[in-house]
Design a protein around this motif. Structure first.
Motif, PDB file in Angstrom:
ATOM      1  N   ASP A 188      55.648  52.111  65.930  1.00  0.00           N
ATOM      2  CA  ASP A 188      57.021  51.760  65.217  1.00  0.00           C
ATOM      3  C   ASP A 188      58.750  52.752  65.696  1.00  0.00           C
ATOM      4  N   ILE A 189      58.552  54.278  65.774  1.00  0.00           N
ATOM      5  CA  ILE A 189      58.987  54.672  66.950  1.00  0.00           C
ATOM      6  C   ILE A 189      59.440  54.944  67.430  1.00  0.00           C
ATOM      7  N   LYS A 190      58.046  54.271  68.745  1.00  0.00           N
ATOM      8  CA  LYS A 190      58.877  54.964  70.182  1.00  0.00           C
ATOM      9  C   LYS A 190      59.703  52.933  70.121  1.00  0.00           C
ATOM     10  N   GLY A 191      58.961  52.044  69.871  1.00  0.00           N
ATOM     11  CA  GLY A 191      60.422  51.095  69.378  1.00  0.00           C
ATOM     12  C   GLY A 191      61.873  51.271  69.241  1.00  0.00           C
ATOM     13  N   ARG A 192      62.377  52.256  68.754  1.00  0.00           N
ATOM     14  CA  ARG A 192      62.906  52.845  68.462  1.00  0.00           C
ATOM     15  C   ARG A 192      64.048  53.325  69.273  1.00  0.00           C
ATOM     16  N   ASN A 193      63.231  54.104  70.206  1.00  0.00           N
ATOM     17  CA  ASN A 193      64.149  54.331  71.780  1.00  0.00           C
ATOM     18  C   ASN A 193      65.222  56.114  70.867  1.00  0.00           C
ATOM     19  N   GLU A 194      64.193  56.522  69.939  1.00  0.00           N
ATOM     20  CA  GLU A 194      65.491  57.584  69.534  1.00  0.00           C
ATOM     21  C   GLU A 194      63.924  59.149  69.531  1.00  0.00           C
ATOM     22  N   PRO A 195      64.541  59.629  69.355  1.00  0.00           N
ATOM     23  CA  PRO A 195      63.227  60.995  68.851  1.00  0.00           C
ATOM     24  C   PRO A 195      62.787  61.499  68.181  1.00  0.00           C
ATOM     25  N   GLY A 196      61.121  60.998  67.549  1.00  0.00           N
ATOM     26  CA  GLY A 196      60.752  61.064  66.489  1.00  0.00           C
ATOM     27  C   GLY A 196      60.910  61.939  65.039  1.00  0.00           C
ATOM     28  N   LEU A 197      61.186  61.731  64.232  1.00  0.00           N
ATOM     29  CA  LEU A 197      61.136  63.089  63.122  1.00  0.00           C
ATOM     30  C   LEU A 197      60.723  62.541  62.070  1.00  0.00           C
ATOM     31  N   VAL A 198      59.053  63.840  62.036  1.00  0.00           N
ATOM     32  CA  VAL A 198      58.078  62.958  61.339  1.00  0.00           C
ATOM     33  C   VAL A 198      56.993  64.114  60.228  1.00  0.00           C
ATOM     34  N   VAL A 199      57.355  63.959  59.379  1.00  0.00           N
ATOM     35  CA  VAL A 199      57.243  65.295  58.409  1.00  0.00           C
ATOM     36  C   VAL A 199      55.532  65.407  57.677  1.00  0.00           C
ATOM     37  N   VAL A 200      54.253  66.190  58.041  1.00  0.00           N
ATOM     38  CA  VAL A 200      53.385  66.323  57.638  1.00  0.00           C
ATOM     39  C   VAL A 200      52.419  66.942  56.679  1.00  0.00           C
ATOM     40  N   LEU A 201      52.289  66.439  55.489  1.00  0.00           N
ATOM     41  CA  LEU A 201      52.524  67.700  54.671  1.00  0.00           C
ATOM     42  C   LEU A 201      50.700  67.450  54.340  1.00  0.00           C
ATOM     43  N   ASP A 202      50.253  69.076  54.118  1.00  0.00           N
ATOM     44  CA  ASP A 202      48.814  69.846  54.185  1.00  0.00           C
ATOM     45  C   ASP A 202      48.554  70.339  52.889  1.00  0.00           C
ATOM     46  N   ASN A 203      47.398  70.596  51.983  1.00  0.00           N
ATOM     47  CA  ASN A 203      47.844  70.736  50.655  1.00  0.00           C
ATOM     48  C   ASN A 203      49.105  70.409  49.433  1.00  0.00           C
ATOM     49  N   ILE A 204      49.064  69.384  50.044  1.00  0.00           N
ATOM     50  CA  ILE A 204      50.033  69.085  48.890  1.00  0.00           C
ATOM     51  C   ILE A 204      49.908  67.770  47.164  1.00  0.00           C
ATOM     52  N   THR A 205      49.322  68.435  46.491  1.00  0.00           N
ATOM     53  CA  THR A 205      48.706  67.280  45.716  1.00  0.00           C
ATOM     54  C   THR A 205      49.438  66.619  44.351  1.00  0.00           C
ATOM     55  N   ASP A 206      50.957  67.567  44.182  1.00  0.00           N
ATOM     56  CA  ASP A 206      51.648  67.021  43.281  1.00  0.00           C
ATOM     57  C   ASP A 206      52.500  65.625  43.797  1.00  0.00           C
ATOM     58  N   PRO A 207      52.360  64.711  42.500  1.00  0.00           N
ATOM     59  CA  PRO A 207      53.168  63.224  43.478  1.00  0.00           C
ATOM     60  C   PRO A 207      54.529  63.406  43.896  1.00  0.00           C
ATOM     61  N   ARG A 208      55.370  64.393  42.711  1.00  0.00           N
ATOM     62  CA  ARG A 208      56.632  64.882  42.776  1.00  0.00           C
ATOM     63  C   ARG A 208      56.993  65.316  43.747  1.00  0.00           C
ATOM     64  N   ASN A 209      56.474  65.837  44.169  1.00  0.00           N
ATOM     65  CA  ASN A 209      56.920  66.779  45.572  1.00  0.00           C
ATOM     66  C   ASN A 209      56.740  65.835  46.517  1.00  0.00           C
ATOM     67  N   LEU A 210      55.597  65.345  46.929  1.00  0.00           N
ATOM     68  CA  LEU A 210      55.654  64.216  47.448  1.00  0.00           C
ATOM     69  C   LEU A 210      56.991  63.428  48.036  1.00  0.00           C
ATOM     70  N   GLY A 211      56.704  62.522  46.453  1.00  0.00           N
ATOM     71  CA  GLY A 211      58.356  61.672  46.197  1.00  0.00           C
ATOM     72  C   GLY A 211      59.433  62.346  46.801  1.00  0.00           C
ATOM     73  N   ALA A 212      59.563  63.177  46.870  1.00  0.00           N
ATOM     74  CA  ALA A 212      60.504  64.852  46.951  1.00  0.00           C
ATOM     75  C   ALA A 212      61.241  64.478  48.070  1.00  0.00           C
ATOM     76  N   VAL A 213      59.950  64.965  48.976  1.00  0.00           N
ATOM     77  CA  VAL A 213      59.797  64.626  50.739  1.00  0.00           C
ATOM     78  C   VAL A 213      60.088  63.123  51.101  1.00  0.00           C
ATOM     79  N   ILE A 214      59.793  62.595  50.185  1.00  0.00           N
ATOM     80  CA  ILE A 214      59.917  61.154  51.414  1.00  0.00           C
ATOM     81  C   ILE A 214      61.210  61.019  51.462  1.00  0.00           C
ATOM     82  N   ARG A 215      62.111  61.039  49.917  1.00  0.00           N
ATOM     83  CA  ARG A 215      63.237  60.963  49.482  1.00  0.00           C
ATOM     84  C   ARG A 215      64.104  62.120  50.829  1.00  0.00           C
TER      85      ARG A 215
END
Length: 315
Positions: free
Chosen positions: A156-183
């Motif tokens: 999907d990112i390749k189809g946008r023709n722009e440099p990708g920017l992705v965040v990988v979460l490791d050991n994040i167990t709090d859903p509030r942290n996950l929601g804030a990162v997504i935002r």
């Protein structure tokens, strides 16, 4: 001698004339019995029955772990927050006899405006659905979040023709942290978030609310193995940056934000896993005052994403 006993109740007497009617077979049926007692595992209310169900699921390859299920959010404020955040909902449940107030009317109004079915159920049924009576007479059924795959995310990112920017979460167990990162990822022009399948927060109602609805537009992928996932990103031209207090480079000196990049975030306590950290291209630290040990994961993500977004605007 039978019939001569003077005791009260010894003789059956009847004022009815004619033949006495029979029981219609009721006595015969009652004496017949109900047959043999079912085995313990065949009785739904017995613990042995539940153990057999678990065993059958395991033998058929269907495991409860990792299987996303519907979620029932209860309570008037949490339900309204979900509805306001446009969390995709299947049904709004109301318990019969629940007192009406402004919050309940608001919830029903939003649900009706979004064509979410409003179903009234008996209060005992609502108690059964929630497992307790603390639901305040209202519940919102949320279907499982539809995750994407890492491969589909990169396509999907390749189809946008722009440099990708992705965040990988490791050991994040709090859903509030996950929601804030997504935002934050959505707010600073990122393309997606990757979380591990196990030992990680999932996109639950709490994460939905914290993301303020951005989880509906930003893809979240699940990865079986984060180390392999990082290598897959690297093979596709991404530079992998792990965030840690003892970094090789600092955010104010790193200039690679304009390239396809993956930002790896660990928890505030555990940080990034050893193998994941060893496979990062760079370990980056965020300059802070000396007496502040570390930043919350979602705050750190916002700081780095903001800097990379600035670099991309100036490109």
């Amino acid at each position: 001698m039978a019939g001569n006993d003077k005791r009260r109740g010894a003789l059956r007497t009847s004022n009815k004339k004619g033949a006495t009617k029979g029981s219609g077979g009721q006595v015969r049926r009652s004496l017949k019995g109900k047959g043999p007692t079912p085995k313990a595992e065949d009785r739904p209310y017995h613990a042995a029955h539940k153990r057999r169900q678990v065993s059958e699921r395991r033998s058929s390859g269907r495991h409860d772990r990792g299987v996303e299920q519907n979620e029932l959010v209860v309570g008037r404020n949490p339900v309204i927050e979900c509805l306001q955040a446009k969390v995709p909902a299947a049904t709004l449940y109301l318990a019969e006899g629940t007192g009406k107030d402004d919050r309940l009317s608001e919830a029903v109004g939003i649900a009706s405006g979004r064509n979410i079915p409003v179903v009234e159920v008996p209060r005992h049924e609502m108690d059964r659905m929630t497992g307790n009576g603390m639901h305040q007479g209202i519940g919102l059924l949320i279907p499982p979040y539809q995750y994407t795959t890492v491969h589909d995310l990169m396509v999907d990112i390749k189809g946008r023709n722009e440099p990708g920017l992705v965040v990988v979460l490791d050991n994040i167990t709090d859903p509030r942290n996950l929601g804030a990162v997504i935002r934050s990822v959505a707010g600073f022009g990122g393309h997606g978030v990757v979380i591990p399948e196990r030992r990680s927060a999932s996109v639950t109602a709490v994460a939905w609310r914290t993301s303020a609805g951005t989880a509906a537009r930003l893809p979240v992928a699940k990865a079986t193995n984060l180390t392999r996932t990082i290598k897959e990103f690297q093979e596709n031209g991404y530079q992998v940056i792990g965030l840690d207090g003892d970094g090789d480079v600092t955010l104010d000196t790193y200039k690679g934000g304009t390239e396809p990049v993956v930002i790896v975030l660990g928890s505030e306590g555990k940080g990034i896993s050893r193998l994941v950290k060893e496979n990062c291209d760079y370990i980056l630290s965020i300059p802070t005052t000396d007496w502040v040990e570390s930043l919350n994961a979602s705050v750190a993500a916002s700081v780095v994403l903001s800097e990379f977004a600035r670099q991309r605007r100036l490109q």
